[in-house]
Design an enzyme around this catalytic site. Sequence first.
Site, PDB file in Angstrom:
ATOM      1  N   GLU A 276     -41.507  68.852 -38.493  1.00  0.00           N
ATOM      2  CA  GLU A 276     -41.727  70.335 -37.889  1.00  0.00           C
ATOM      3  C   GLU A 276     -41.778  71.216 -39.205  1.00  0.00           C
ATOM      4  O   GLU A 276     -42.355  72.268 -38.929  1.00  0.00           O
ATOM      5  CB  GLU A 276     -40.247  70.654 -37.091  1.00  0.00           C
ATOM      6  N   HIS A 297     -38.900  43.112 -36.193  1.00  0.00           N
ATOM      7  CA  HIS A 297     -39.262  42.251 -35.073  1.00  0.00           C
ATOM      8  C   HIS A 297     -40.246  42.857 -33.985  1.00  0.00           C
ATOM      9  O   HIS A 297     -40.600  42.324 -32.969  1.00  0.00           O
ATOM     10  CB  HIS A 297     -38.184  41.538 -34.439  1.00  0.00           C
ATOM     11  N   LYS A 410     -43.289  75.844 -25.889  1.00  0.00           N
ATOM     12  CA  LYS A 410     -42.338  76.418 -24.868  1.00  0.00           C
ATOM     13  C   LYS A 410     -42.905  77.668 -24.074  1.00  0.00           C
ATOM     14  O   LYS A 410     -42.727  77.748 -23.045  1.00  0.00           O
ATOM     15  CB  LYS A 410     -41.269  77.174 -25.825  1.00  0.00           C
TER      16      LYS A 410
HETATM   17  O1  PA5 Z   1     -35.636  73.510 -36.132  1.00  0.00           O
HETATM   18  C1  PA5 Z   1     -35.904  74.246 -35.328  1.00  0.00           C
HETATM   19  O2  PA5 Z   1     -36.038  75.497 -35.649  1.00  0.00           O
HETATM   20  C2  PA5 Z   1     -35.924  73.751 -33.841  1.00  0.00           C
HETATM   21  O3  PA5 Z   1     -36.016  72.510 -33.485  1.00  0.00           O
HETATM   22  C3  PA5 Z   1     -34.931  74.330 -33.001  1.00  0.00           C
HETATM   23  O4  PA5 Z   1     -33.762  74.018 -33.386  1.00  0.00           O
HETATM   24  C4  PA5 Z   1     -34.955  74.063 -31.451  1.00  0.00           C
HETATM   25  O5  PA5 Z   1     -36.356  74.355 -30.879  1.00  0.00           O
HETATM   26  C5  PA5 Z   1     -33.892  74.452 -30.605  1.00  0.00           C
HETATM   27  O6  PA5 Z   1     -33.986  76.148 -30.746  1.00  0.00           O
HETATM   28  P1  PA5 Z   1     -32.750  77.033 -30.686  1.00  0.00           P
HETATM   29  O7  PA5 Z   1     -31.746  76.504 -31.322  1.00  0.00           O
HETATM   30  O8  PA5 Z   1     -33.326  78.339 -30.617  1.00  0.00           O
HETATM   31  O9  PA5 Z   1     -32.384  76.664 -29.137  1.00  0.00           O
END
Ligand code: PA5
Length: 420
Positions: A276, A297, A410
């Site tokens: 990410e 494996h 989203k």
């Molecule tokens: O690392 C990040 O920013 C994302 O993975 C968020 O943690 C994830 O999308 C969840 O978002 P939120 O904490 O706003 O619900």
Amino acid sequence: MKLDLRYSTLKEKDFDSKEFDKKIKEIHDKLHSEDTSAGTTWANWPETYDKKEFNKILKLAKEIEKNADALLVIGIGGSYLGAKAGMDMLAPKKQKVEIIFAGTNFDYNDLDAKLEYLKNKDVYVNVVSKSGTTVEILSTLNIVERFLKNKYKGDYKSRLIFTTDKEKGYLRERANLEGIETLSVPDNMGGRFSVLSAVGLLPFAAAGINVKKIMEGALSAYNDLLTSQIELNPAYKYAIYRYLINKKLGKKIELFASFASNLTSFGAWLVQLFNESEGKDGKGLFVSSLAYSTDLHSVGQFIQQGTPMIAETFIDVKTPLKDNTLTNIPLSSPIKFLDGKTMNEVNRAGFEGTVKAHTEANVPIAILEVDSICEETYGYMVYFFELACGTSGYLLGVNPFNQPGVEQYKAHMKQLLKSN
Ligand code: PA5
């Protein structure tokens, strides 16, 4: 943590460039700057973390311990993976409070099974969402609130704790209006960099994990890695290694692997942290995580002889918590040669044999060594990888602290649900 690049297929001189020295110095200053608006609060966090909030976490953990058998933590992505990793590495055998995670998907079968399990237990619910808008979280909360209301009637809101943005968002507004207890996700700290805040620390403390030690481990990583000199900073050196395997050797995939099975969820946290943070603008190594020897494996064949696009990063835990000796193996057994050896010796031979085989196949290998798994190591490892990841993203020339791709999915999903 020690970084061993003996099997990296790179040479010392590959790291030796004025360009890297200059770049790392710039990145170091940017990450440690007092201005954290780029999303860098985590970088000085082991020193600057909010001690008042920390004490509130300890107090709430005591309250949960007194009044509940289980804490249901509703979170996803960065609001879940680090906490799950810590629980799987550190949870005591006899946990004070059982930690159950929900909100990690839209699968009602999964949630129903968890609520059925919790039916006759006393429960607190910790909703973790920085934005307060995530659909998985709010839809799970909707059903869980009905469950709580049924169980605790008018008093059910005293069982809720929201961990969310300090000031804004739906959860913060609801908490203010309805008097729901809250903890904060610090400003300029994205989800995947937030596990050393209330996001991870409340579930850890409620489970009876020593969170002071976790923060001490993070602080010792912070102190060890507070130099911009590449040779003295394994996190920076590892970030450069990642850059080189991609740019110089043309590798496309980095596989994290460990022979310690309690690191499997930590691998999942790493997968999110790196993918990410780096996978944008058509750049980055795709990161995945494997549990050895299990996955040898299944995917070992590809690593050995498939498309040569993979590099491997091992997390090597030197001393396992437990061991046992193999004894009285019959003469006729194909494993007679293991008689008198411990399981850990066998595991270590598995690790060394794998490194040898994959080196023969020209797979670049980095080894990160830790002595043992404990609270301090967890805090240390989290900070080490956060620093390596932020640095690696900046080296690539991307913004490691946003996630426009995730936001897009989203938005599309919400649109679809609104129009149907
Ligand atoms: O690392 C990040 O920013 C994302 O993975 C968020 O943690 C994830 O999308 C969840 O978002 P939120 O904490 O706003 O619900």
